[in-house]
Design an enzyme around this catalytic site. Structure first.
Site, PDB file in Angstrom:
ATOM      1  N   ASP A  61       0.860  -1.186   0.000  1.00  0.00           N
ATOM      2  CA  ASP A  61       0.000   0.000   0.000  1.00  0.00           C
ATOM      3  C   ASP A  61       0.902   1.244   0.000  1.00  0.00           C
ATOM      4  O   ASP A  61       2.116   1.147   0.173  1.00  0.00           O
ATOM      5  CB  ASP A  61      -0.838  -0.060   1.292  1.00  0.00           C
ATOM      6  N   GLU A 114       2.878   5.069  -3.892  1.00  0.00           N
ATOM      7  CA  GLU A 114       2.860   6.002  -5.048  1.00  0.00           C
ATOM      8  C   GLU A 114       4.092   6.906  -5.095  1.00  0.00           C
ATOM      9  O   GLU A 114       4.378   7.411  -6.181  1.00  0.00           O
ATOM     10  CB  GLU A 114       1.611   6.888  -4.983  1.00  0.00           C
ATOM     11  N   ASP A 120      -8.835   3.613  -2.599  1.00  0.00           N
ATOM     12  CA  ASP A 120      -9.856   4.080  -1.658  1.00  0.00           C
ATOM     13  C   ASP A 120     -11.123   4.564  -2.343  1.00  0.00           C
ATOM     14  O   ASP A 120     -11.381   5.765  -2.465  1.00  0.00           O
ATOM     15  CB  ASP A 120      -9.268   5.175  -0.770  1.00  0.00           C
TER      16      ASP A 120
HETATM   17  O1  MIG Z   1      -3.744   6.012   4.819  1.00  0.00           O
HETATM   18  O2  MIG Z   1      -3.727   0.779   5.761  1.00  0.00           O
HETATM   19  O3  MIG Z   1      -5.884   2.170   0.366  1.00  0.00           O
HETATM   20  O4  MIG Z   1      -7.016   0.052   1.771  1.00  0.00           O
HETATM   21  O5  MIG Z   1      -6.979   0.175   4.567  1.00  0.00           O
HETATM   22  C1  MIG Z   1      -4.526   4.908   4.552  1.00  0.00           C
HETATM   23  C2  MIG Z   1      -4.847   1.587   5.886  1.00  0.00           C
HETATM   24  C3  MIG Z   1      -3.678   3.694   4.329  1.00  0.00           C
HETATM   25  C4  MIG Z   1      -4.884   2.977   2.370  1.00  0.00           C
HETATM   26  C5  MIG Z   1      -5.413   1.797   1.639  1.00  0.00           C
HETATM   27  C6  MIG Z   1      -6.506   1.161   2.455  1.00  0.00           C
HETATM   28  C7  MIG Z   1      -5.961   0.745   3.798  1.00  0.00           C
HETATM   29  C8  MIG Z   1      -5.398   1.969   4.514  1.00  0.00           C
HETATM   30  N1  MIG Z   1      -4.378   2.600   3.690  1.00  0.00           N
END
Ligand code: MIG
Length: 800
Positions: free
Chosen positions: A394, A397, A469
């Site tokens: 996650d 980017e 998201d």
């Molecule tokens: O700032 O890990 O897209 O699926 O639950 C949020 C927490 C960070 C973004 C991801 C989301 C995940 C969440 N993450």
């Protein structure tokens, strides 16, 4: 006298000064820069154009090599023509412009004659003539219409929390599109990872174009007779998915976040108690100690090994969150070791970059450095030792608080130093690679599952991608479907969205509809945000629970079919979820029905808002059976169907061959009966049925069972070719269900005759006759012909 005002204009590729034929293509020099043409196959030309002294050979995306000497060159006074067995590239000499034609000279794609390839400072653009009636599809995870004509897009991987339905850019960039006009088509893959721009006739009526902020004009022109063939070409260049572990295509349950361990176990147990099939529980950031990757929160998860063992005993695998940010904290192993091994991104003066994210101030591994990838990979031993097989990447980017990652950070690029400007778009891609390759080394021959949010062309080689998201409302649900349709056009066959929506609260009907659509998507996971309402299949009341159970069961029944689709994707790049533009690119109606798709070759899904009772559907050419009662509809027409929330509009194509199985609690359940559903049609049809052990890489050494299943309506036979491969299929019995046939009586298998029963049945068979709430007429049923025979790996011929 020199003027004191700087004048900047667009410089265009100029007149041909000289050229040279090479084994791989040609090299040419013009008055305003030079170019190189290389052949990658009879259908793929690569065109590189630069004002530098040399051509840039670096690519993370392309894994194919140029082919040698497969063209002829014809030098005329005003042009050069390269001809392969399938196409011609005509290069005009003054100025140098490129035109792709078929062997008859019909234009497939051509430079805009006046504009061609041009620079404004460092920015480089190629302008293509807008052809009459031209449509554009692709670009992967992009909002907007299926036909992208009239729109412009940017590739710059971004953390797009709660994105709107027109927002651009999102998380993952795949600069590849397909142009369609005059019954012809081509693909363009622009292999440049700088911030790039695509314009398909936005604010102009002259050209389509692709540009990058810097770097080389380096693109591949892919010709093909069909969209599938062009996708095959693109994935020949950038790679295809590997077979995912079977469990990862089962239902995955996630939330931000399940804790403590008891809660995780309760969720898992509830699936079993409620007889809702599922394979995965996902642990989001709260399993970690203060969000530090490779650690566990000792209070919430005092004994992760025991918890994971218990989950496995219930038939669940665990996927853990892996963020790239490593907390700056002396004494934290990953931090100390990372600094020591020198694996973090730095400023040009050598200071390590710090950005703020969940753990606080963090360093970030430079995944473009082989040493950092190796380092990251070894860290997965701690997860592997616990039995964790799934890794969720996650925030790659890279997302940091403030979102403005400095552009002067240094990226190794395998030793060819570059900056964020070239590195940002590949960060997630290379993180997924490090994770996948690293985990693979730790798992002793087991397949890891990797999921990533950011990516770039080629990311499909390392795992699945989800659409980040999303938000809990109807239009966002449909947007997710379109994003996955589009990602499928750009090699990302294993893709999905958060079922139920991440941001906000879903309601009863919305969740029910979402789970039914998700059940027929490649990556199937329920997820929701911190502080939102519970969003498990049973959290919305009994009716929704039944609906969810039915559709999740349908997915598990379809697993033999779905797994075969993943195999096809691994071989040809053909996506599992197929935009109608793949099979019906010239049917103009499909562009107005962009939410619809084919799930594999035979299942037409028409997603619709949860609060609608009726909807318009476009049935493409051919004939279609309604899933719920087998009613047949003529194709190439729009129809109106009712679509109560427990009946997602789904149609089965005539000639469909669907290998299925009884519903089971998880993907690892063994059963010995293959259910083969065949839908009558006028034309012969076939399906390649694929099985392997679902967990190891032994399939790469022929430990698979592959067989072609054919239906021939003229000879009234169904045949299962002799199985190839070493895997011994668990199936012993074969139940055939013939849909849309008149009463048959009996069926012959070799010299034996077996009775065929006419039964009342629905493909949606586990369905309980609940339905008091939504629809008094039950789910509908049809008369099918059913016979029980023996399954064997030898050639089987069934006739009647
Ligand atoms: O700032 O890990 O897209 O699926 O639950 C949020 C927490 C960070 C973004 C991801 C989301 C995940 C969440 N993450």
């Amino acid at each position: 006298m020199a003027s004191s005002v700087k004048s900047t204009t667009s410089q265009r590729l100029g007149k041909l000064l000289q050229y040279q034929q090479t084994d791989l293509g040609i090299l040419g020099e013009t008055s305003e820069g030079k170019f190189r043409v290389q052949l990658y196959s009879d259908l793929i030309f690569r065109i590189s154009i630069t004002q530098e002294d040399f051509f840039d050979e670096f690519s993370y995306s392309v894994i194919a090599s140029p082919a040698t000497k497969k063209f002829s060159l014809d030098d005329k006074s005003d042009s050069l023509t390269l001809t392969t067995s399938a196409m011609k590239l005509v290069i005009s000499k003054n100025p140098v412009r490129f035109k792709l034609t078929d062997l008859h000279g019909e234009v497939i794609n051509e430079d805009e004659a006046g504009l061609g390839t041009a620079w404004i400072g460092e920015q480089v653009t190629t302008y293509k003539k807008m052809q009459e009636g031209e449509r554009f599809i692709g670009l992967g995870e992009k909002t907007g219409g299926l036909d992208r004509k009239g729109s412009a897009y940017q590739n710059w991987n971004s953390d797009a929390f709660a994105y709107s339905s027109g927002q651009d850019p999102l998380y993952c960039s795949t600069p590849f599109y397909i142009g369609i006009h005059h019954q012809q088509m081509y693909g363009v893959f622009f292999d440049n990872t700088h911030k790039s721009f695509f314009n398909f006739g936005a604010s102009n009526n002259r050209f389509s174009s692709f540009s990058a902020d810097a770097g080389e004009m380096n693109y591949y022109l892919i010709y093909g007779k069909s969209v599938a063939e062009i996708i095959q070409g693109y994935t020949y260049l950038t790679g295809r998915i590997e077979m995912p572990p079977l469990w990862s295509i089962g239902y995955q349950q996630c939330r931000y976040s399940y804790y403590p361990d008891k809660e995780v176990l309760t969720i898992a147990r509830t699936f079993r108690e409620k007889d809702i099939p599922a394979d995965v529980i996902v642990l989001d950031i709260h399993y970690m100690d203060a969000y530090k990757i490779f650690t566990w929160d000792k209070k919430k998860f005092p004994d992760p090994k025991a918890m994971i063992t218990e989950l496995k005993a219930m038939g669940f695998e665990v996927v853990v969150m892996c963020d790239p940010g490593i907390k700056v904290e002396k004494g934290y192993e990953a931090y100390d070791d990372g600094v020591k091994k020198n694996v973090f991104l730095k400023y040009p003066d050598g200071e390590i970059y710090e950005g703020q994210v969940w753990p606080g101030w963090c360093h970030f591994p430079d995944f473009s450095d082989p040493k950092a990838r190796e380092w990251w990979g070894t860290k997965f031993k701690s997860y592997a030792d616990l039995g964790v097989l799934g890794y969720w990447n996650d925030m790659n980017e890279i997302a940091t608080w403030g979102q403005a990652l400095p552009e002067n950070l240094e990226f190794s690029f395998e030793g060819n130093k570059n900056t964020t400007r070239r590195g940002r778009n590949i960060y997630g891609f290379q993180m997924a690679r490090s994770t996948y390759e690293g985990a693979k080394k730790q798992l002793n021959g087991k397949r890891p599952f990797t999921l990533t949010r950011a990516g770039f062309s080629g990311v499909q080689r390392y795992g699945a991608v989800w659409t980040g998201d999303n938000v809990s409302y109807d239009e966002h649900m449909l947007l997710g479907v379109r994003l996955v349709n589009s990602m499928g056009l750009t090699g990302i066959a294993f893709a999905g969205y958060d079922v139920g929506g991440f941001v906000g609260d879903a309601n009863t009907k919305l969740f029910a509809r979402w789970v039914s659509i998700g059940a027929l998507s490649p990556f199937f996971r329920g997820h929701t945000m911190i502080n939102s309402r519970d969003s498990e299949p049973w959290s919305y009341g009994e009716e929704v629970e039944m609906i969810a159970r039915n559709y999740i069961k349908l997915r598990y029944q379809l697993l033999p079919y779905i797994y075969s689709l993943f195999y096809e994707a691994s071989q040809t790049g053909m996506p599992v979820q197929r935009s109608l533009a793949i099979n019906y690119p010239f049917a103009s109606q499909i562009y107005s029905y962009a939410n619809q798709y084919l799930f594999g070759p035979s299942i037409l899904v028409a997603p619709v808002e949860s609060n609608k009772d009726m909807t318009k559907i476009y049935l493409p050419e051919g004939e279609w059976y309604y899933l719920y009662d087998g009613k047949k509809f003529a194709g190439d027409q729009e129809i109106i169907m009712d679509c109560p929330v427990h009946k997602l509009p789904v149609f089965i194509k005539t000639g469909a061959i669907l290998p299925m199985q009884p519903a089971q609690t998880n993907t690892a359940d063994k059963n010995d009966t293959l259910h083969l559903h065949v839908y009558n049609g006028k034309d012969a049809s076939e399906f390649l049925f694929y099985q392997d052990d679902g967990t190891t890489y032994d399939y790469q050494n022929e430990n698979f069972a592959k067989r072609l299943i054919q239906f021939n309506p003229a000879s009234r036979t169904i045949s299962l070719a002799k199985t190839t491969g070493k895997f011994s299929s668990p199936y012993k019995k074969l139940t055939i269900y013939l849909h849309g046939f008149d009463k048959i009586g009996n069926v012959k298998q070799a010299s034996s005759t077996y009775p065929i029963e006419s039964i009342t049945h629905s493909l949606f068979s586990p369905l309980e006759k609940y339905d008091p709430f939504y629809d008094p007429d039950s789910m509908g049923e049809e008369i099918v012909q059913k016979a029980v025979l023996n399954y064997s790996s030898d050639h089987l011929e069934l006739g009647w």
